[in-house]
Design an enzyme around this catalytic site. Structure first.
Site, PDB file in Angstrom:
ATOM      1  N   GLY B  14       0.837  -1.207   0.000  1.00  0.00           N
ATOM      2  CA  GLY B  14       0.000   0.000   0.000  1.00  0.00           C
ATOM      3  C   GLY B  14       0.862   1.243   0.000  1.00  0.00           C
ATOM      4  N   VAL B 144       1.820   2.903   6.668  1.00  0.00           N
ATOM      5  CA  VAL B 144       0.869   3.694   7.473  1.00  0.00           C
ATOM      6  C   VAL B 144       0.474   2.920   8.728  1.00  0.00           C
ATOM      7  CG1 VAL B 144      -0.069   4.963   5.506  1.00  0.00           C
ATOM      8  CG2 VAL B 144      -1.169   2.821   6.214  1.00  0.00           C
ATOM      9  N   ASP B 145       0.662   1.604   8.726  1.00  0.00           N
ATOM     10  CA  ASP B 145       0.248   0.799   9.878  1.00  0.00           C
ATOM     11  C   ASP B 145       1.174   0.964  11.084  1.00  0.00           C
ATOM     12  OD1 ASP B 145      -1.928  -0.219   8.500  1.00  0.00           O
ATOM     13  OD2 ASP B 145      -0.768  -1.878   7.672  1.00  0.00           O
ATOM     14  N   MET B 191      -8.202   3.341   8.777  1.00  0.00           N
ATOM     15  CA  MET B 191      -7.495   2.097   8.474  1.00  0.00           C
ATOM     16  C   MET B 191      -6.847   1.497   9.727  1.00  0.00           C
ATOM     17  SD  MET B 191      -5.761   2.985   4.797  1.00  0.00           S
ATOM     18  CE  MET B 191      -6.651   2.579   3.288  1.00  0.00           C
ATOM     19  N   GLU B 246     -10.945   0.006  11.152  1.00  0.00           N
ATOM     20  CA  GLU B 246     -11.545  -1.025  10.280  1.00  0.00           C
ATOM     21  C   GLU B 246     -11.356  -2.421  10.869  1.00  0.00           C
ATOM     22  OE1 GLU B 246      -9.527  -1.496   6.492  1.00  0.00           O
ATOM     23  OE2 GLU B 246      -7.583  -1.128   7.404  1.00  0.00           O
ATOM     24  N   TYR B 296      -8.799   5.443   1.178  1.00  0.00           N
ATOM     25  CA  TYR B 296      -7.578   5.948   0.535  1.00  0.00           C
ATOM     26  C   TYR B 296      -7.323   7.430   0.821  1.00  0.00           C
ATOM     27  CZ  TYR B 296      -6.489   1.913  -2.508  1.00  0.00           C
ATOM     28  OH  TYR B 296      -6.109   0.690  -3.014  1.00  0.00           O
ATOM     29  N   LEU B 297      -8.406   8.181   1.062  1.00  0.00           N
ATOM     30  CA  LEU B 297      -8.199   9.618   1.271  1.00  0.00           C
ATOM     31  C   LEU B 297      -7.169   9.850   2.370  1.00  0.00           C
ATOM     32  CD1 LEU B 297     -11.835  11.073   1.070  1.00  0.00           C
ATOM     33  CD2 LEU B 297     -10.297  10.375  -0.775  1.00  0.00           C
ATOM     34  N   GLN B 298      -7.191   9.000   3.417  1.00  0.00           N
ATOM     35  CA  GLN B 298      -6.301   9.231   4.552  1.00  0.00           C
ATOM     36  C   GLN B 298      -4.832   8.985   4.218  1.00  0.00           C
ATOM     37  OE1 GLN B 298      -7.108   6.004   7.786  1.00  0.00           O
ATOM     38  NE2 GLN B 298      -8.457   5.513   6.081  1.00  0.00           N
TER      39      GLN B 298
END
Lengths: 419, 419
Positions: B14, B144-145, B191, B246, B296-298
């Protein structure tokens, strides 16, 4: 020289990233005319504050706090979804408003809202005349829906349009990166139950080379045509972005968001249009998808507000006060575009009887013949409205937004029965 | 003096708002060391580009195009979701990589991704040793995680955290304005399937006086406790905001997003956690709600990226090249925090055998005892990561993001059977 009187200001309906910029324009301009305007009272939670005599003394706020409203999203005094009935159906509410205004010597009524609010403002001005109470009622335009008549655009819209265009661009770059082995279609749901103005803004990313499909409320949804269009774009570009209006509906009038879905217990399930559309793409084409529902994020996103929009929001607030001081009544300041490029406009004025209850639809010529895109005429209209950035200040990584003291004005009247 | 060799760079998994800033760091640092590094080839669509010998010659891009990568979200060379199997299960893929690297005299392998990619990078370095092909494999952290071990944080996370905190703040101001007569609860889905790092960032709005409930994947969802908490906050503050991951799940392990919902035709319906949670609030408390799913915006929101994150993303890219030039192999540059406030860090280094396949969970001490919020320790951790703004340039109201030419390198090998 007219006598000095107080002003009332209230925010109505869904709030925006820039409605407080209009409040700033009203209050700062009133403060600059202290010889004519005494106190500026704000209604706590919109017109409810007037009915309940729950007034806020904005005079208790510092100049810097009021200046910060220009860069603060939402409604600083609280808004409300409360539509006054017709004069005939609920005359007592209108009479109560006049009673409260009389008790607090309010001579100026500034009402900041959309079409319904313009109607309320118009009725208030009519009633003040028939009741012999001198009041100048000026409507300050605000709506992300961009559907007020006469004015070229509505403060609040430009910033949502910028949010939608920027977000669609960024997410499109993302899906383009992932498309080879993963997500090929990104679906983004935006506001606009009756008109596609907000969805249309997503079409601006075409200028950046992004393949995009727009689903408008103005165009009856045709599932086969839609999936065929998505397939064609994915075959050509490897990916595509879909911007779907919450108001997108089938030929029978049912919204896409209302697919009669039920949860495991048989309860009707609340959903958005985006997951429904994404599911159609998956079923028909097998493409992996992602979807987003922007909801409040789009209309609250002061951090990515359009500088043009912020400026106009302030200007219509300031203009409302100036129009009142010139003796106008039952009018609304408007934005009159005089040139697309370079963008030029001036502040005009419209009589409220021509504004109240009139919705401006998106012109059909702004939508492409296939119904899935926007025309060059639409782009010419939209481009100036998203121009410029007006970033708020930041502290500790977060925008600095104003929370006012909202000091109540002592009540003078008995309580009102809000039945 | 070591011989001059070429470098390979690829983006994996991602994408983020700042992975291209790492690419910028790699390429600019390589260009500054032309005596040691010849060409920088990028894999088109990540590691697939290496397997397919589909290489991009980054040397065809101008210095200004490469510089623009620093402010461009997404993966400029394409990413992929493609996990190489174990060495035993698919040795031919690893051997093909070495074969391609040999054909193009690639001596440096820079792989930009998360945990899975670190494992691939580690295996590549192992195989190059056993095959006697000299290669330095350096992993460039990205996710991002925020779940890579050893490093204090992961490039990509700070910008998502900033997006989530800013968005939650703005939407909370909105719902606060509307709460008297309309929406009282705003639910935002973010997310984080396995860890609550991203959801945790929503807790930063507490510092701004916003009542917020966080639903973490780390905490089993308890519907009664949740609605009781929402009710208490709404009774006290008039409104509240819910940030739901999520990955939030029930005691039996089922995700909230998978409620077994079916559409009118009996098909399983894809939904998010946000509408499910919002529906629970409505059913239990009757409050009007709004919900958003950022998706996806984030992770694409470069326009609101954290300056700290952008800087670190660039630095780990640059550090990867410097580590290679110092002779390191099978390592990953890390971010070592030395002080919370003022925030200080230095770039360190971790061996890949300690990084590959290790997930860093969010410490339990970062979650409040009731499971619905973040602790002061968590805030101390998060605050520096969202500091600073690094706005892209704008043109015509939209951010200017780079789309590279991505010129292919002529192939030298037979096609590879991607079975």
């Amino acid at each position: 020289m007219a006598a000095k009187r107080n002003a009332f200001y209230a925010q109505s309906g869904g709030v925006t990233a820039v409605i407080n910029a209009s409040a700033c324009g009203v209050i700062e301009t009133a403060r600059a005319n202290k010889d004519r305007i005494g106190k500026v009272y704000a209604g706590r939670n919109g017109i409810l504050g007037a009915l309940a005599e729950d007034l806020i003394d904005t005079g208790k706020e510092s100049a810097s706090a009021i200046a910060m409203l220009r860069s603060t999203p939402s409604g600083a005094f609280g808004s409300c979804r409360y539509k006054l009935k017709s004069l005939e159906a609920n005359r007592r509410e209108y009479e109560r408003l006049i009673e409260v205004f009389r008790a607090h010597d309010i001579g100026y009524f500034f009402y900041n809202g959309g079409g319904d609010s313009a109607d309320t403002c118009f009725k208030v001005s009519q009633l003040s005349a028939t009741m012999g109470y001198p009041l100048q009622a000026i409507h300050v335009p605000k709506t992300v829906d961009n559907d007020l008549p006469i004015t070229d655009c509505c403060p609040g819209f430009g910033s949502v349009a910028k949010y939608v265009a920027v977000s669609a661009l960024e997410a499109s770059f993302d899906v383009r990166s992932m498309a080879k082995t993963s997500t090929k279609v990104f679906v983004m749901e935006v506001m606009g139950r009756h008109a596609g103005w907000i969805a249309a803004a997503g079409g601006l990313v075409e200028d950046e080379g992004i393949p995009v499909v727009i689903l408008f409320p103005e165009v009856e949804f045709d599932q086969k045509k839609f999936t065929a269009r998505v397939e064609a774009l994915v075959k050509k570009h490897g990916f595509c972005t879909v911007v779907v209006s919450e108001g997108c509906h089938n030929a029978d009038g049912t919204f896409l968001a209302e697919q009669g879905t039920k949860d495991a217990f048989g309860h009707a399930q609340l959903g958005g249009a985006a997951p429904v559309v994404a599911g159609m793409v998956k079923d028909a084409l097998g493409y992996k998808f992602h979807w987003a529902v922007a909801d409040y994020l789009q209309r609250a996103a002061r951090h990515i507000a359009s500088a043009t929009d912020v400026k106009q929001a302030y200007e219509v607030g300031a203009a409302a006060v100036k129009l009142a001081l010139k003796g106008h009544n039952s009018v609304m300041p408007t934005i009159e575009r005089t040139s697309d490029s370079p963008y030029r406009y001036r502040i005009g004025m419209a009589p409220l009887d021509q504004v109240a209850n009139v919705e401006k639809p998106m012109p059909r010529k702004f939508i492409t013949a296939d119904g899935f895109g926007i025309t060059e005429a639409c782009k010419r209209y939209l481009r100036p409205l998203i121009q410029g950035e007006d970033a708020p200040k930041y502290r500790n990584g977060l925008p600095v937004y104003a929370t006012l003291k909202n000091v109540p004005v002592p009540r003078k009247l008995p309580a009102f029965d809000m039945r």
